[in-house]
Design an enzyme around this catalytic site. Structure first.
Site, PDB file in Angstrom:
ATOM      1  N   ASP A 173       2.980   5.533  -6.879  1.00 53.19           N
ATOM      2  CA  ASP A 173       4.219   5.438  -6.116  1.00 53.19           C
ATOM      3  C   ASP A 173       5.460   5.314  -6.988  1.00 53.19           C
ATOM      4  OD1 ASP A 173       3.040   5.578  -3.595  1.00 53.19           O
ATOM      5  OD2 ASP A 173       2.399   3.496  -3.742  1.00 53.19           O
ATOM      6  N   HIS A 194      -1.989  -2.524  -9.663  1.00 57.20           N
ATOM      7  CA  HIS A 194      -2.994  -1.943  -8.774  1.00 57.20           C
ATOM      8  C   HIS A 194      -4.226  -2.824  -8.790  1.00 57.20           C
ATOM      9  CE1 HIS A 194      -5.663   0.994  -6.918  1.00 57.20           C
ATOM     10  NE2 HIS A 194      -4.552   1.554  -6.471  1.00 57.20           N
ATOM     11  N   HIS A 202       0.875  -1.194   0.000  1.00 58.03           N
ATOM     12  CA  HIS A 202       0.000   0.000   0.000  1.00 58.03           C
ATOM     13  C   HIS A 202       0.906   1.237   0.000  1.00 58.03           C
ATOM     14  CE1 HIS A 202      -3.525   2.339   0.634  1.00 58.03           C
ATOM     15  NE2 HIS A 202      -3.851   2.006   1.869  1.00 58.03           N
TER      16      HIS A 202
HETATM   17  N1  CMC Z   1       5.251  -7.152 -10.029  1.00 64.48           N
HETATM   18  C1  CMC Z   1       5.129  -8.380 -10.550  1.00 64.48           C
HETATM   19  N2  CMC Z   1       3.954  -9.046 -10.681  1.00 64.48           N
HETATM   20  C2  CMC Z   1       2.870  -8.421 -10.240  1.00 64.48           C
HETATM   21  C3  CMC Z   1       2.910  -7.131  -9.671  1.00 64.48           C
HETATM   22  C4  CMC Z   1       4.170  -6.487  -9.567  1.00 64.48           C
HETATM   23  N3  CMC Z   1       4.270  -5.263  -9.030  1.00 64.48           N
HETATM   24  N4  CMC Z   1       1.661  -6.749  -9.304  1.00 64.48           N
HETATM   25  C5  CMC Z   1       0.855  -7.770  -9.622  1.00 64.48           C
HETATM   26  N5  CMC Z   1       1.578  -8.779 -10.204  1.00 64.48           N
HETATM   27  C6  CMC Z   1       1.054 -10.043 -10.759  1.00 64.48           C
HETATM   28  C7  CMC Z   1       0.721 -11.055  -9.673  1.00 64.48           C
HETATM   29  O1  CMC Z   1       1.818 -11.892  -9.404  1.00 64.48           O
HETATM   30  C8  CMC Z   1      -0.431 -11.784 -10.280  1.00 64.48           C
HETATM   31  O2  CMC Z   1       0.072 -12.669 -11.272  1.00 64.48           O
HETATM   32  P1  CMC Z   1      -0.645 -14.100 -11.540  1.00 64.48           P
HETATM   33  O3  CMC Z   1      -2.015 -13.763 -12.052  1.00 64.48           O
HETATM   34  O4  CMC Z   1       0.215 -14.775 -12.520  1.00 64.48           O
HETATM   35  O5  CMC Z   1      -0.686 -14.805 -10.213  1.00 64.48           O
HETATM   36  C9  CMC Z   1      -1.197 -10.696 -11.034  1.00 64.48           C
HETATM   37  O6  CMC Z   1      -0.193  -9.721 -11.384  1.00 64.48           O
HETATM   38  C10 CMC Z   1      -2.300 -10.029 -10.220  1.00 64.48           C
HETATM   39  O7  CMC Z   1      -1.730  -9.569  -9.014  1.00 64.48           O
HETATM   40  P2  CMC Z   1      -2.429  -9.631  -7.602  1.00 64.48           P
HETATM   41  O8  CMC Z   1      -1.376  -9.658  -6.538  1.00 64.48           O
HETATM   42  O9  CMC Z   1      -3.429 -10.728  -7.599  1.00 64.48           O
HETATM   43  O10 CMC Z   1      -3.181  -8.251  -7.605  1.00 64.48           O
HETATM   44  P3  CMC Z   1      -3.738  -7.489  -6.352  1.00 64.48           P
HETATM   45  O11 CMC Z   1      -4.831  -6.657  -6.859  1.00 64.48           O
HETATM   46  O12 CMC Z   1      -4.043  -8.429  -5.230  1.00 64.48           O
HETATM   47  O13 CMC Z   1      -2.489  -6.585  -5.874  1.00 64.48           O
HETATM   48  C11 CMC Z   1      -0.995  -4.782  -5.646  1.00 64.48           C
HETATM   49  C12 CMC Z   1      -2.346  -5.249  -6.175  1.00 64.48           C
HETATM   50  C13 CMC Z   1      -0.906  -3.265  -5.743  1.00 64.48           C
HETATM   51  C14 CMC Z   1      -0.851  -5.165  -4.171  1.00 64.48           C
HETATM   52  C15 CMC Z   1       0.119  -5.448  -6.476  1.00 64.48           C
HETATM   53  O14 CMC Z   1       0.013  -5.052  -7.828  1.00 64.48           O
HETATM   54  C16 CMC Z   1       1.522  -5.133  -5.940  1.00 64.48           C
HETATM   55  O15 CMC Z   1       1.992  -5.817  -5.019  1.00 64.48           O
HETATM   56  N6  CMC Z   1       2.217  -4.080  -6.499  1.00 64.48           N
HETATM   57  C17 CMC Z   1       3.475  -3.661  -5.976  1.00 64.48           C
HETATM   58  C18 CMC Z   1       3.271  -2.796  -4.739  1.00 64.48           C
HETATM   59  C19 CMC Z   1       2.757  -1.422  -5.086  1.00 64.48           C
HETATM   60  O16 CMC Z   1       3.273  -0.746  -5.975  1.00 64.48           O
HETATM   61  N7  CMC Z   1       1.741  -0.971  -4.316  1.00 64.48           N
HETATM   62  C20 CMC Z   1       1.197   0.372  -4.458  1.00 64.48           C
HETATM   63  C21 CMC Z   1      -0.242   0.382  -4.882  1.00 64.48           C
HETATM   64  S1  CMC Z   1      -0.784   2.016  -5.392  1.00 64.48           S
HETATM   65  C22 CMC Z   1      -0.699   2.987  -3.975  1.00 64.48           C
HETATM   66  C23 CMC Z   1      -1.611   2.563  -2.894  1.00 64.48           C
HETATM   67  O17 CMC Z   1      -2.790   2.266  -3.130  1.00 64.48           O
HETATM   68  O18 CMC Z   1      -1.176   2.537  -1.757  1.00 64.48           O
END
Ligand code: CMC
Length: 434
Positions: free
Chosen positions: A369, A311, A270
């Protein structure tokens, strides 16, 4: 679906002949319709949605996101217009009261916030209880929570005036608390707020001035900082906002609720992602190593993720990231850092990821971010303060969302159900027989 052929109810049928259940479909002003499942529990079943992938936890008229198109509106206004034309306090007023202030309202609101910036003097003792090397977010969680021990005379959440003065205190004092958590960490004296300065200038003054040296705010940097605050001000029902709402749903005081939001924001998935993004860029170090890190991000056996990418809601460019990228150019130009290696590295990393099948097929784009850390670093703000600044900005959204929840006539304590997967009933066994 057009409004003409929109369904108004859905019928849930069971394959064991149990009577079907009709569930109404509700529509907001924008966005997906929702199936109203509130009556479902009476029929002996619950819905199951860990992580809230398909669950609307409330109705709200504050912020709207269209993740497919990459749109973000506060109270109907596109974020691009607000970031261009408003200052942060105007946006905070909009989030809380629903309309942009006219000139008189703006002056009054700015004056009110400016005159609440000082902390109760004994709060300095709370700071001094922390280790010098404590992370600013650890200090923020503690100090904001402890405000409830200082301003307890105005904490009746059912009293509109109390709610308002608490909101003003939070909005006004968060920059002081954030800046002081940095000063404490640095071993420098706390710098008191200067109420003639703007919200952004005042924060920068409390961060960078010392008793021996005045700080002259640079107008380009102050404007960029206002933008950072505006972009982070609200984002509908994200993890920290949902935490604030859930904490507040029990009637907990606003300082405790905002402290819980700060705690939730801290995580690297987050608000902690801005700090993690810059750490990642520093670790990559050079464009020649991008391929190696892209490979790691795609490897399911590696826990590494491309920070600042992806996201839950956006399946398109995060509109905040686009504004932040432009702000990056403005700030770096102002500071004569046209060749900033970190910015070049980020631009190249973005370009390569956006051409990579893994990121394209999963619709993973840069989020807010990705560039915010580069802007703040260029301004001289250390990495450890990035999430604290996010918390300071998001406080305005948390307050608006908390107030909206409390004012809801049907407001109930938040209490999710579960699917129990533990042991069946069993009898106690004395220690000697285990
Ligand atoms: N790098 C590599 N793979 C990723 C990433 C990433 N940053 N983000 C998502 N994926 C992949 C994930 O492994 C999954 O792949 P598969 O379908 O093969 O299993 C797919 O994309 C969907 O990801 P998810 O984890 O199921 O998606 P989510 O909606 O649960 O997570 C997230 C969203 C923001 C937590 C995630 O994208 C992430 O960890 N990003 C990096 C951290 C980040 O930049 N966070 C800031 C968010 S914006 C500011 C805020 O709101 O605070």
């Amino acid at each position: 679906m057009t409004s003409a052929n929109k369904p108004t109810k859905v019928t849930l049928t069971f394959d064991n002949g149990a009577p079907p259940i009709d569930l109404p479909i509700l529509s907001g002003t924008l966005g997906n319709d929702v199936i109203d499942i509130r009556a479902l529990g009476k029929h002996g079943v619950y819905t199951y949605d860990p992580g809230f992938l398909s669950t609307a936890s409330c109705n709200s008229n504050i912020t709207y996101i269209d993740g497919e198109k990459g749109l973000l509106y506060y109270r109907g206004y596109p974020i691009e217009q607000l970031a261009e034309h408003c200052d942060f306090l105007e946006v905070s007023y909009l989030l809380t009261y629903g309309e942009l202030p006219n000139a008189i309202e703006k002056k009054q609101f700015t004056n009110t916030i400016s005159t609440h910036t000082m902390l109760h003097d004994q709060l300095t003792n709370v700071f001094r209880g922390f280790r010098r090397d404590a992370h600013p977010m650890a200090v923020m969680v503690g100090v904001v929570g402890s405000m409830s021990a200082f301003y307890f005379n105005d904490m009746d959440v059912l009293n509109l005036e109390h709610r308002e003065v608490s909101a003003h205190r939070l909005l006004a004092k968060l920059p002081t608390i954030a800046a002081w958590s940095y000063k404490y960490n640095m071993g420098q004296p706390f710098i008191y707020p200067q109420n003639h300065l703007t919200y952004a200038e005042n924060f920068m003054h409390m961060m960078f001035a010392t008793p021996c040296e005045k700080y002259e705010p640079n107008p380009v940097l102050a404007k960029a900082f206002e933008k950072i605050l505006i972009l982070h001000a609200d984002h509908e029902q994200n993890a920290s906002t949902s935490t604030v709402r859930l904490a507040g749903s029990s009637g907990a005081n606003p300082f405790a609720c905002i402290a819980s939001g700060i705690a939730s924001l801290w995580g690297p998935a987050h608000g902690g992602a801005n700090e993690a993004t810059l750490k990642m860029l520093e670790e990559i170090g050079d464009v020649s190593r991008i391929a190696e890190y892209i490979k790691r991000a795609k490897d399911k056996n590696d826990t590494f993720r491309l920070m600042g990418f992806g996201h839950r809601v956006y399946r398109n460019m995060d509109p905040r990231a686009a504004i932040m990228q432009k702000t990056c150019y403005e700030v770096l130009n102002e500071l004569g850092l046209h060749d900033d290696p970190m910015f070049k590295l980020a631009l190249e990393l973005e370009k390569i990821a956006l051409q990579d099948e893994y990121f394209v097929s999963r619709k993973l784009y840069p989020n807010v971010d990705f560039y915010s850390g580069i802007v703040m670093r260029a301004m001289g703000i250390p990495n450890s303060m990035f999430t604290a600044i996010f918390a300071m900005a998001r406080t305005s959204g948390w307050i608006a969302q908390w107030s909206e929840m409390i004012s809801e006539p049907e407001q109930k304590i938040g209490r999710p159900r579960q699917m129990y997967t533990g042991k069946l009933r069993r009898d106690f066994v004395p220690t000697s027989n285990r």
